[in-house]
Write an enzyme that holds these catalytic residues in place. Structure first.
Site, PDB file in Angstrom:
ATOM      1  NE  ARG A 256      32.046  40.194  40.573  1.00  0.00           N
ATOM      2  CZ  ARG A 256      33.278  40.682  40.593  1.00  0.00           C
ATOM      3  NH1 ARG A 256      34.156  40.195  41.427  1.00  0.00           N
ATOM      4  NH2 ARG A 256      33.625  41.653  39.785  1.00  0.00           N
TER       5      ARG A 256
ATOM      6  CG  HIS B  99      37.961  35.173  37.483  1.00  0.00           C
ATOM      7  ND1 HIS B  99      38.942  35.541  38.380  1.00  0.00           N
ATOM      8  CD2 HIS B  99      37.359  36.335  37.095  1.00  0.00           C
ATOM      9  CE1 HIS B  99      38.947  36.864  38.524  1.00  0.00           C
ATOM     10  NE2 HIS B  99      37.988  37.367  37.769  1.00  0.00           N
TER      11      HIS B  99
ATOM     12  CB  SER C  95      41.016  39.627  41.919  1.00  0.00           C
ATOM     13  OG  SER C  95      40.634  38.759  40.885  1.00  0.00           O
TER      14      SER C  95
ATOM     15  CE  LYS D 197      42.938  47.897  38.115  1.00  0.00           C
ATOM     16  NZ  LYS D 197      41.745  47.198  37.588  1.00  0.00           N
TER      17      LYS D 197
HETATM   18  N1  LIG Z   1      33.066  35.709  41.551  1.00  0.00           N
HETATM   19  C1  LIG Z   1      32.732  35.988  40.297  1.00  0.00           C
HETATM   20  N2  LIG Z   1      31.645  35.431  39.734  1.00  0.00           N
HETATM   21  C2  LIG Z   1      31.318  35.792  38.471  1.00  0.00           C
HETATM   22  N3  LIG Z   1      31.987  36.641  37.682  1.00  0.00           N
HETATM   23  C3  LIG Z   1      33.087  37.187  38.189  1.00  0.00           C
HETATM   24  C4  LIG Z   1      33.522  36.897  39.515  1.00  0.00           C
HETATM   25  N4  LIG Z   1      34.662  37.606  39.745  1.00  0.00           N
HETATM   26  C5  LIG Z   1      34.903  38.314  38.620  1.00  0.00           C
HETATM   27  N5  LIG Z   1      33.963  38.084  37.692  1.00  0.00           N
HETATM   28  C6  LIG Z   1      33.877  38.661  36.358  1.00  0.00           C
HETATM   29  O1  LIG Z   1      35.019  38.316  35.618  1.00  0.00           O
HETATM   30  C7  LIG Z   1      35.394  39.350  34.712  1.00  0.00           C
HETATM   31  C8  LIG Z   1      36.839  39.743  34.919  1.00  0.00           C
HETATM   32  O2  LIG Z   1      36.951  40.261  36.213  1.00  0.00           O
HETATM   33  P1  LIG Z   1      38.201  40.913  36.888  1.00  0.00           P
HETATM   34  O3  LIG Z   1      39.455  40.355  36.359  1.00  0.00           O
HETATM   35  O4  LIG Z   1      38.024  42.382  36.969  1.00  0.00           O
HETATM   36  O5  LIG Z   1      38.015  40.271  38.363  1.00  0.00           O
HETATM   37  P2  LIG Z   1      37.572  40.936  39.691  1.00  0.00           P
HETATM   38  O6  LIG Z   1      37.391  39.820  40.654  1.00  0.00           O
HETATM   39  O7  LIG Z   1      36.433  41.882  39.492  1.00  0.00           O
HETATM   40  O8  LIG Z   1      38.897  41.720  40.059  1.00  0.00           O
HETATM   41  P3  LIG Z   1      39.068  43.090  40.892  1.00  0.00           P
HETATM   42  O9  LIG Z   1      38.642  42.782  42.268  1.00  0.00           O
HETATM   43  O10 LIG Z   1      40.534  43.356  40.741  1.00  0.00           O
HETATM   44  O11 LIG Z   1      38.200  44.110  40.206  1.00  0.00           O
HETATM   45  C9  LIG Z   1      34.384  40.466  34.988  1.00  0.00           C
HETATM   46  O12 LIG Z   1      33.309  40.342  34.067  1.00  0.00           O
HETATM   47  C10 LIG Z   1      33.911  40.179  36.378  1.00  0.00           C
HETATM   48  O13 LIG Z   1      32.630  40.720  36.624  1.00  0.00           O
HETATM   49 MG   LIG Z   2      36.542  43.891  38.924  1.00  0.00          MG
END
Ligand SMILES: Nc1ncnc2c1ncn2[C@@H]1O[C@H](COP(=O)(O)OP(=O)(O)OP(=O)(O)O)[C@@H](O)[C@H]1O
Ligand SMILES: [Mg+2]
Length: 159
Positions: free
Chosen positions: A90, A17, A128, A41
């Site tokens: 990703r 992020h 996450s 959730k």
């Molecule tokens: N490692 C990463 N690199 C690039 N973008 C990311 C990454 N992790 C999350 N994102 C992007 O950040 C945004 C917010 O993601 P979100 O809060 O759902 O995180 P997540 O890591 O996907 O969480 P979860 O595992 O709970 O789904 C989304 O557009 C997601 O694709």
């Molecule tokens: Mg996600």
């Protein structure tokens, strides 16, 4: 001034992020990190804990703002007078879901544009959820999350 909204659950914020946010500053002057409050959730961290960890990770850079929202993202974007939604992409697994969301949001309000930034290879598989799973089993995730997050994961999962 160009403003983008970066929405997500951030349960918790990861280095993936953070890297999207840093890249986003090349395109936008101001980025609002918007933590989705979704009572349906179940989350590991409360919204207050999540926003606090994000603030810590961003180190007081005034170009970032941390906020929370409920309900439709396009309504929140309108309220904040932002017409760009920033998302990270990703592996291909993200593509289908992100495409659906972007199209739905466009259908709901075609003045809001979704912009994607590709994940860095180092964080390509970092989510996450996976971070929480690994931490729960005692794995070392300290290179995948900001320092404050690693600490809080330890405190929450291994008391
Ligand atoms: N490692 C990463 N690199 C690039 N973008 C990311 C990454 N992790 C999350 N994102 C992007 O950040 C945004 C917010 O993601 P979100 O809060 O759902 O995180 P997540 O890591 O996907 O969480 P979860 O595992 O709970 O789904 C989304 O557009 C997601 O694709
Ligand atoms: Mg996600």
């Amino acid at each position: 001034m160009s403003t983008a909204i970066y929405p997500g659950s951030f349960d918790p914020i990861t280095n993936g992020h953070v890297s999207i946010l840093q890249s986003g500053l090349r395109a936008f002057d101001h980025i609002i990190v918007a933590v989705l409050h979704n009572p349906q959730k179940s989350a590991l961290f409360t919204v207050a804990e999540r926003t606090e960890m994000i603030r810590e990770a961003l180190g007081g850079d005034p170009r970032f703002e941390v906020d929370t929202f409920e309900g439709l993202l396009v309504d929140y974007a309108k309220k904040r007078q932002a017409n760009v939604v920033l998302r990270g992409l990703r592996a291909v697994a993200d593509f289908e879901y992100e495409l659906q969301m972007a199209n739905m949001n466009r259908h709901l309000n075609d003045e809001v544009e979704t912009v994607f930034i590709m994940a860095k290879d180092a964080y390509f598989y970092v989510s996450s959820n996976l971070v929480k799973e690994a931490a729960r089993l005692g794995g070392d995730v300290s290179r995948l999350v900001p320092p404050g997050v690693a600490e809080r994961l330890r405190a929450k999962l291994r008391p």
